[in-house]
Each structure stands twice: as structure tokens, then as C-alpha cells.
Design a protein around this motif. Sequence first.
Motif, short mmCIF file in Angstrom:
data_model
loop_
_atom_site.label_atom_id
_atom_site.label_comp_id
_atom_site.label_asym_id
_atom_site.label_seq_id
_atom_site.Cartn_x
_atom_site.Cartn_y
_atom_site.Cartn_z
N GLY A 1 -7.79 5.72 3.63
CA GLY A 1 -6.58 5.05 3.13
C GLY A 1 -6.65 4.73 1.65
O GLY A 1 -5.64 4.40 1.02
N ASN A 2 -7.85 4.83 1.08
CA ASN A 2 -8.02 4.59 -0.36
C ASN A 2 -7.86 5.86 -1.18
O ASN A 2 -7.94 5.82 -2.40
CB ASN A 2 -9.40 3.99 -0.64
N ASP B 1 0.84 -1.21 0.00
CA ASP B 1 0.00 0.00 0.00
C ASP B 1 0.87 1.25 0.00
O ASP B 1 0.60 2.21 -0.72
CB ASP B 1 -0.90 0.03 1.25
N GLN B 2 1.89 1.24 0.85
CA GLN B 2 2.74 2.43 0.99
C GLN B 2 3.43 2.78 -0.33
O GLN B 2 3.52 3.95 -0.68
CB GLN B 2 3.79 2.20 2.08
N ILE B 3 3.91 1.76 -1.06
CA ILE B 3 4.64 2.05 -2.30
C ILE B 3 3.72 2.00 -3.52
O ILE B 3 4.19 2.06 -4.66
CB ILE B 3 5.86 1.11 -2.50
N SER B 4 2.40 1.92 -3.28
CA SER B 4 1.47 1.80 -4.41
C SER B 4 1.53 3.03 -5.33
O SER B 4 1.18 2.94 -6.49
CB SER B 4 0.03 1.61 -3.91
N GLY B 5 1.98 4.14 -4.80
CA GLY B 5 2.07 5.35 -5.63
C GLY B 5 3.41 5.54 -6.29
O GLY B 5 3.73 6.63 -6.76
N ASN B 6 4.23 4.50 -6.30
CA ASN B 6 5.55 4.61 -6.92
C ASN B 6 5.71 3.51 -7.97
O ASN B 6 5.75 2.33 -7.65
CB ASN B 6 6.65 4.45 -5.86
N HIS C 1 -4.08 0.06 -6.22
CA HIS C 1 -4.50 0.65 -4.95
C HIS C 1 -4.19 2.15 -4.96
O HIS C 1 -3.08 2.56 -5.26
CB HIS C 1 -3.76 -0.02 -3.79
N GLY C 2 -5.20 2.94 -4.63
CA GLY C 2 -4.97 4.38 -4.53
C GLY C 2 -5.36 5.14 -5.78
O GLY C 2 -5.49 6.36 -5.74
N ASP C 3 -5.54 4.46 -6.89
CA ASP C 3 -5.98 5.16 -8.09
C ASP C 3 -7.48 5.47 -7.99
O ASP C 3 -8.18 4.90 -7.16
CB ASP C 3 -5.72 4.31 -9.34
N TYR C 4 -7.95 6.35 -8.86
CA TYR C 4 -9.37 6.65 -8.87
C TYR C 4 -10.15 5.37 -9.16
O TYR C 4 -9.73 4.55 -9.98
CB TYR C 4 -9.71 7.72 -9.93
N ALA C 5 -11.30 5.23 -8.48
CA ALA C 5 -12.05 3.99 -8.55
C ALA C 5 -12.78 3.85 -9.89
O ALA C 5 -13.32 4.81 -10.42
CB ALA C 5 -13.06 3.95 -7.41
#
Lengths: 162, 286
Positions: B99-100, A131-136, B190-194
Motif C-alpha cells: 500500500g506504500n 491515502d486514496q487521494i494522496s496521488g492527486n 504518502h505514496g511518494d518515494y521514501a
Amino acid sequence: MTAARMPISLRINGEQVETTVQARTNLVDFLRNEQQLTGTHVGCEHGVCGACTVRVDGRIVRGCLMLAIQANGTTVETIEGQSDSGKLEELQAAFHRHNALQCGFCTPGMLLTAQELLDSDKPITREVIRDQISGNYCRCTGYQAIVDAVEEVAIARRGASL
Amino acid sequence: MKAPEFDYVRPDTLEDVFVLLDDETCDARLLAGGQSLIAALNFRLDAPELLIDINRIDGLSGIVEDGDNIRIGALTRHVEVENSQIVARHLPLLSKAIGNVAHAAIRNRGTFGGSLALADPAAEIPACCLAYDAIITASSSSGNRTIRAADFFHGLYETALEDHEIITAVEFKKRAPNDLVAFDEITRRHGDYAMAGLAFSAAAKGKIEDPHIVFFGISDRPIRAVEAEAILEGARLDQPAIAAAASKATEGIELSSDTSASEAMKAHLARTLLNRALTSILEEKP
């Protein structure tokens, strides 16, 4: 509208810098092109890839989604400063050991992003690391080796069972 | 790409912001976290004359308890919501959702009010505000006005906010500990727009009361599934009720396809999300 330069005063890797900058210049371009700190990379320029990650007032941010002028009065730390300080030594050694990089383009951002998790008091699991590195983005390793390296440092610091 | 040229000011007070916003000759944008605005400038999708940086204005940030209410300042960063014990205790849907929201580095900068003002139809925070009947405070030189979340989102990046207004705070009623809550979304990363997401909240007193089923990423705004809500209202949560609600998940909702999924796929994902969410609640609370 104007291309005039505005005064900016900030701390970069422990050194006070007084200079001027155009309003439209983002933080990562300012660091690379005007401060010669080219360890921070420019990838997508819209916040998706994470290559431009730097620390502002102790928190990681996207260098492409913050204007340099917004860093006026802040403390900025880049991969150069964090690496020279020795704070990343363990993590860098683990990346080396696990082949957690190939071309190295994402590595400065990966290291700073992983460091923020390792320095936090959050419970760490492989899923949390992901999760932490999901943006890299990393286009070489497939991430497995990076997660292995970060997990190894977490175990070394926090004890055997994560 | 690089942002076009613009002028930049960083006022110290809201009054100074109002003066700038009241100048109708100037095409200005408020710069809060900048996590969407700067990207839009870099893409040259937007080219304002002036950016008004509100990041150093006192009193716009923070999460406070006020009797039965929780007030979240517009400039509160996502990371502060993520780490807030007050939010975890009284607004569990927000706690599950936060967190999303993008990635760690973006949550360190992005702001609560900024997410509402942008009104991306696939964003988590607007959906949670709708699910919790949040009250949004918009301020201007003529004073404050409050806008219910249900009246706030008008369409794709369209809100009830006027050009001379700035969001200053968002208020929530504290939720009961036995509330039913679920949050889920389907993303490629994970973290991208849904591609599709669901924020669900309801009171539970033996039966389901006042269910709020909010989908995001499937229409031009966060939107309540009123047909499915009608099925759940007053019902006991069991498999037949879940199946009936899921079958009506997108009834009456105008779906919008995007590059991630067709309308038919969005509808399928919405049904799946509602089914999963209600089933998970059922399994947690036998």
C-alpha cells in the motif's frame, strides 16, 4: 524510427473509436487533442499530480503514464462519460456542497479517484480517503473539504458509522 | 514534456520478445507497467529506438501457491498483490508494504517485475524481496536462470539482469505465521518515494532467528544492515537489544544523500525506523 501512425481500436465512453495514433502519444494527449475530450487535464506529465486520471478497463490510471497505443482493445472512460452517465452525481453534489473545489483543475481526477474507493468493498475512513487521494494534488482546497465530501457520500451509501 | 519518437511493438509470446531482445543493433526497452519508463521518456531522460510492450503476453501474470513456495508473475500488478489473500497469509511483509507503493492509479498499472528491473533504491518491492530472500527468474532465448535477490541489486538502477533477459517470475518461501515482521517508511507525502524505509523480517522461536533488516532509500540500492542483524541474531527482543541494534543501524552501509535528505539525516532516519519497528513488534508480542 518513425512518426507513422498506428491503427487503434478502443471504446471511449461507450462509443467504439477506430483511428490511428503515433506511438509516442500518451493516452491523455490522445483524448484531449485527438478526441476533443478536454475534461481530463494535463498537469505534471510524470505521474505525480493525478490531474490526468482516467479509467481503463474499469480501473483508474495515469493518462500521462500510458501510451494511447497501449489502450488498443480496451474500454476507456473519462470524466465526460462518467459524469454524463450519472454515476458521479452524488459525489459531484457533495463536492459542490462542501466547496471541495475552487479552480477545478484537479476535480475530474479527484472525482474518478474517489469513485474507485467508494465503489470498492474496502472499509472507508478519513485516513483511507486521504491515502486514496494522496496521488492527486489540489492547490486550492487544502484537501479538508474534499475528504469531507467523499466521507459524506461514503456515509450516505454505507450507513452512519464509518 | 512529451516523449521522443520511438517504434513500438506488442509481441504475443515470450519467444517473440527474445528475438527482439537478441537484436543487438536495436536499442530497445521492455514496457511493462510503464509507471517509471513512460515518465522517464516524458522527461527525455531516456530515448530508446524501440519499446517492446509485454502487457499482452499470457502466463506472465498472477500469484500462485506451489507447495511451500509462492510464485508471483513478473507482470502482476501491484493492486493484485495488495488484494491477494495468498500474499496476506504467507508473505505478510509484502502485504504491509504494498500500500506504500505509489498511489492507487499507479498500483493499478505498475508491475512487480518492473519494480525489480528498475531497481530504484528507494522502492519498496526490491527491499521486500531482499528481506524475504526471493529468487528472481530471468528468461532469455538461452533459457531460464535464477538470481537470488541478494545478488540482484548492483547499484543505482543497476541489476544483474542482462540486456537480452526479461524477468518472468519471482519466488518466495512461505513464511511461518509467528514470523516477526515490520515495514515502515518516511515520506513527505504518502505514496511518494521514501526518504528512508525499512523492511524487517525474522523467524521467532523464543529468540530472534535469521533477522533480515533491509533499508531502502538510504543507499544506492536496498541494503541489509548486517551489523545490526548480528546483534539481534539469537537475542531476546527487549529494549537493550533494540537500542544496541538501532545504534548499529547504518554501520558499514555506504549512505547516499539525495534531494530529500543528507547522509546524516538518512542515518538518523534509519536508526529511528529500526527503533520504531522493533519497539512495535515488542509491544505487539509481550
